[in-house]
Structures are given as C-alpha cells and as structure tokens.
Design a protein around this motif. Structure first.
Motif, PDB file in Angstrom:
ATOM      1  N   SER A   1     -58.123 -66.006  47.388  1.00 17.84           N
ATOM      2  CA  SER A   1     -58.780 -64.986  48.199  1.00 17.84           C
ATOM      3  C   SER A   1     -57.877 -63.766  48.320  1.00 17.84           C
ATOM      4  O   SER A   1     -56.643 -63.887  48.355  1.00 17.84           O
TER       5      SER A   1
ATOM      6  N   LEU B   1     -62.028 -68.293  45.423  1.00 18.76           N
ATOM      7  CA  LEU B   1     -62.455 -68.401  44.023  1.00 18.76           C
ATOM      8  C   LEU B   1     -61.796 -69.591  43.347  1.00 18.76           C
ATOM      9  O   LEU B   1     -60.578 -69.764  43.420  1.00 18.76           O
TER      10      LEU B   1
ATOM     11  N   SER C   1     -66.791 -65.004  44.658  1.00 19.99           N
ATOM     12  CA  SER C   1     -66.701 -66.427  44.347  1.00 19.99           C
ATOM     13  C   SER C   1     -67.713 -66.784  43.272  1.00 19.99           C
ATOM     14  O   SER C   1     -68.576 -65.971  42.908  1.00 19.99           O
TER      15      SER C   1
END
Length: 274
Positions: free
Chosen positions: A38, A50, A249
């Motif tokens: 992040s 992610l 994401s």
C-alpha cells in the motif's frame, strides 16, 4: 566505426562489456512477488493492499482505468516510490524495498516508459552499444573496444527488434514504432530478467502494433514481461494472463475472455471502451 571504437586502443578488449548472468533465484517461487503493498499520496491510497505474482518467463498484461495504480505499481517495483507497507521480492533472495533504483536496474529489472527515449543523433547501432551493461566510469567508456561477443550481442538484439537494416541510420529519423523497438532493444542489451513495458503501442500504426505484439511475445520465456496497456485489441492479441487493477488492488485475474466477461470489470473499466 562506432563512437567507442573511434576512441579505442585497437589492442584492448574489455570483458566488462558483457554483463554477468542474473543472480535472481526463482527455484522456489515466482520472479516477482508483491504482498499487501500500500502507498498513499496526500491521503489518496494509490495502491491498496496489492498482491501480485509474476512467474519466471511469463508475459502478463496489466489493465485498468486511469488512476487504478498501474504506474505507481511500476514505480514501486523499480524503486522510484517506497510503499507505506508491504513486501516486494525479486526472486527468493532480493528484497526490492531495501534497494535503490540503480541497484534494482543492475539486478535485472528494466523499464520502458510510454515515450521512447533514444539518442536521436546517434545511429541505431550506437544506441545499443551505449546501452550495453558495462562499467560506466568515464575512462573505460572512452577507451573500450567492442569484443566479438559484444558485437554478436548487438547483432542478436538488432535481429530481435527487427532493425537490422536500420543499424547505421540515425535514431532520430526512425518511425515512432521503430523508436519504441529500439528502446526495448536498449533495455535488452542489459539482459534484464524482468521487463516492464508501459503502453508500448500508443501512437503506432496497425502494422507497427502487430510487429510490437510479435516482439513482446517472442521475449516471453527468455524474460518475464509485464505490459501495461489500454488498447484492448492489442492486449487480446498478446495476452496469456491478464490482471485488472482498480483503486490500487487486483479486481480480477485470468485469461482475457475471463476478465472481459467479469461483470465487475465491465462496470469499472471495459464499459468505458464501448
């Protein structure tokens, strides 16, 4: 005669012009691994927990709407941006978050930006020569003479990028597509294990797009290739696996048919294309 040759002692051959094999260990996992990554900018979460893995030799396409985090993701991988938290590994041994941009590039991660950056006053051959992974200190560069192996490497890359007949032409008079291929070739001179390519077909003709697709698919297996692209026709023509980013994401992942039929992808991204 090339730039380096014109300054060379003809009896000198410098083996440092040939890069060492990549030290990346992929025996126990993927070549690239991002976990719970992040990063925020002024309160905006550009990357949000992610998770992403890229296998050795894989060709992966990354798509998503503007602001999905695609560029920020590449900035994190290459060391330009530090995440607030998470892990980023290259192979099983190299923690990219402890390394700076030059160290990451030397390790074997090459990045091609959307706009080609070539030395327009130099020939195609000279661009590849200067891009070769080497000792970049001033004196060795001035006196280095290309070894036979180095010449073979340049010839090999010229063939890969389809510019053999343009080798002596100034890079500035190449077409837009040819400049893109030359920049990819300049990265290939450094023998990257992972190649990040940002919107490679923007502004290309249909013929250039087709040739670019052939080039990128030919690299898969030799290198891992991550392609960020908005042209869905091009993505469909090369995609083996597609990752869709949304709000920093992964929204969906799979074949192009799988992600293009995902209602969430249609809603947030592909609906814009129709």
């Amino acid at each position: 005669m090339t730039i380096l040759q014109s300054l060379a002692n003809r009896d000198r051959v410098f083996d440092f012009l040939i890069p060492d094999p990549s030290p990346v260990d992929v025996r126990h996992g993927p070549i690239l691994y991002l976990e719970d990554v992040s990063v925020s900018f002024d309160g905006f979460k550009a990357i949000n927990d992610l998770n992403l893995t890229i296998d050795d030799g894989e060709l992966r396409c990354i798509i998503g709407p503007n602001g999905a985090g695609k560029t920020t993701m590449m900035d994190i991988i290459t060391g330009k941006t530090r995440p607030d938290h998470g892990q980023v590994w290259f192979g099983s041994r190299h923690n990219l978050l402890t390394m700076n941009e030059p160290e990451i590039a030397t390790l074997g991660i090459g990045r091609k930006f959307q706009k080609p950056t070539v030395f327009e006053a130099l020939s195609v051959f000279e661009n590849l020569e200067l891009a070769m992974s080497a000792d970049k200190r001033v004196m060795p560069t001035l006196v280095a003479r290309l070894s036979g192996e180095a010449r073979d490497r340049i010839d090999e890359v010229l063939e890969m990028i389809g510019l053999q007949t343009e080798r002596d032409r100034a890079a500035g008079i190449l077409s837009h597509g040819q400049k893109q291929w030359l920049e990819i070739g300049m990265l290939l001179m450094q023998r990257p294990r992972l190649l990040l390519v940002d919107e490679p077909v923007a502004g290309m003709t249909e013929q250039e797009m087709e040739r670019t697709g052939e080039l990128l698919t030919s690299l898969a297996g030799k290198q891992s290739v991550v392609v960020v692209e908005h042209d869905m026709g091009f993505v469909r023509s090369i995609a083996r696996k597609v990752t869709v980013l949304h709000q920093g994401s992964v929204l969906a992942e799979g074949s192009m048919d799988q992600v293009s039929s995902d209602p969430r992808v249609v809603e947030v991204y592909l609906g814009e294309e129709s």
